[in-house]
Design a protein around this motif. Structure first.
Motif, PDB file in Angstrom:
ATOM      1  N   LYS A  21       0.998   3.981  48.053  1.00  0.00           N
ATOM      2  CA  LYS A  21       1.364   4.120  49.461  1.00  0.00           C
ATOM      3  C   LYS A  21       2.077   5.435  49.753  1.00  0.00           C
ATOM      4  O   LYS A  21       2.436   5.697  50.895  1.00  0.00           O
ATOM      5  CB  LYS A  21       2.253   2.949  49.884  1.00  0.00           C
ATOM      6  N   CYS A  22       2.287   6.220  48.707  1.00  0.00           N
ATOM      7  CA  CYS A  22       3.049   7.463  48.889  1.00  0.00           C
ATOM      8  C   CYS A  22       2.185   8.686  48.567  1.00  0.00           C
ATOM      9  O   CYS A  22       1.464   9.165  49.425  1.00  0.00           O
ATOM     10  CB  CYS A  22       4.315   7.408  48.014  1.00  0.00           C
ATOM     11  N   HIS A  23       2.204   9.155  47.321  1.00  0.00           N
ATOM     12  CA  HIS A  23       1.541  10.411  46.999  1.00  0.00           C
ATOM     13  C   HIS A  23       0.140  10.278  46.395  1.00  0.00           C
ATOM     14  O   HIS A  23      -0.493  11.303  46.101  1.00  0.00           O
ATOM     15  CB  HIS A  23       2.422  11.234  46.042  1.00  0.00           C
ATOM     16  N   ALA A  24      -0.333   9.063  46.214  1.00  0.00           N
ATOM     17  CA  ALA A  24      -1.632   8.898  45.544  1.00  0.00           C
ATOM     18  C   ALA A  24      -2.757   9.623  46.268  1.00  0.00           C
ATOM     19  O   ALA A  24      -3.531  10.372  45.666  1.00  0.00           O
ATOM     20  CB  ALA A  24      -1.962   7.415  45.389  1.00  0.00           C
ATOM     21  N   SER A  25      -2.867   9.405  47.584  1.00  0.00           N
ATOM     22  CA  SER A  25      -3.977  10.017  48.324  1.00  0.00           C
ATOM     23  C   SER A  25      -3.827  11.530  48.390  1.00  0.00           C
ATOM     24  O   SER A  25      -4.821  12.270  48.321  1.00  0.00           O
ATOM     25  CB  SER A  25      -4.043   9.436  49.741  1.00  0.00           C
TER      26      SER A  25
END
Length: 291
Positions: A21-25
């Motif tokens: 929900k943070c830096h993955a994308s």
């Protein structure tokens, strides 16, 4: 970006959120650019919200210093007197001058007059005169975070030619900032700066540029201003750096004062001007932290 994190693990940035929900994308997108051969920022250069808030706090002092010193930048004052005022005000506001004792530098600011491109060392022997143009560059350390900015000042009756240089240098900085956007490139900033300077008959210093900043005074990336659009480091949300092109009225060549090891002059003795802002790359564009 090589550290493997499970999507349900806590994100490396310290947000407290799950990685997915943070830096993955963001990191998946960064990897796609890396696969195409583009230069990408190291994960350590991307600031989290806690770091950004700390840099904002330092930046407030940095801005206040330039607001304060402007009233004292007048004909007859020495650059040493201005530096002392900057030191005292920085301490009063709870900060530390970042330049003081940095690599042996003994002053709390850099004050560059007329043909000094940058890193002018404040001195009792340099007194501002009618017609001078002056760059005052202040850098602040506050609660472990660094900030940096500079402004130009005109002393008394400044020639039309010098005033134009000061104005165009400011426009170059502003145009550079406007090119900052997520998934753009540092080269976009440089091209905008260089195009505007050349259009007005000026040159851009090649050897000295901007820099990343935050938990260190100088971090990657190095920011040049004779670059080409679509080249250079990928701009990713959380990246913070300075935009500070040095614009010469004459040729781009520079020389270093061998006596003090700091002061940089134009090689042809013609005036130079510079404004500096610190910029944060956001999810939708940019945020100016210092000006």
């Amino acid at each position: 970006m090589s550290d493997k994190l499970g999507r349900n693990e806590e994100c490396w940035c310290g947000s407290g959120q799950k990685y997915k929900k943070c830096h993955a994308s963001i990191e998946e997108k960064i990897k796609s650019y890396a696969a195409k051969g583009y230069a990408i920022p190291d994960r350590s250069l991307l600031k989290n919200q806690k770091q950004i808030e700390g840099i904002r706090g330092s930046s407030k002092i940095n801005i206040a210093l330039l607001d304060y010193i402007g009233d004292f930048v007048v004909e007859g004052v020495t650059t040493e007197e201005l530096d002392r005022l900057i030191y005292n005000k920085t301490k009063e506001l709870g900060g530390i001058p970042a330049t003081l004792n940095y690599k042996g530098y003994q002053k709390s600011s850099c004050i560059s007059v007329n043909d000094i491109v940058c890193h002018g060392v404040p001195s009792r022997g340099v007194r501002l005169r009618n017609g001078d143009i002056v760059n005052i560059d202040v850098s602040t350390l506050y609660k472990g975070c660094y900030s940096d900015s500079s402004r130009m000042f005109c002393i008394g009756e400044v020639s039309v030619e010098k005033r134009k240089l000061v104005t165009v240098a400011k426009e170059c900085t502003e145009l550079g900032v406007q090119e900052v956007k997520p998934w753009g490139f540092l080269g976009d900033v440089g091209q905008a700066v260089n195009d505007h300077a050349k259009k007005n008959g000026y040159t851009v210093v090649k050897e000295i540029g901007g820099h990343g900043i935050g938990e260190k005074f100088h971090e990657d990336p190095w920011v040049g201003y004779v670059s080409k659009r679509g080249t250079g480091m990928l701009l990713v949300p959380g990246l913070i750096f300075t935009v500070e092109p040095m614009i010469n009225m004459g040729k781009a060549g520079i020389v270093l004062d061998q006596n003090d090891g700091w002061t940089v002059y134009t090689a042809d003795g013609k005036p130079s001007a510079q404004w500096e802002k610190t910029v944060l790359v956001t999810d939708t564009g940019w945020e100016i932290l210092t000006y």
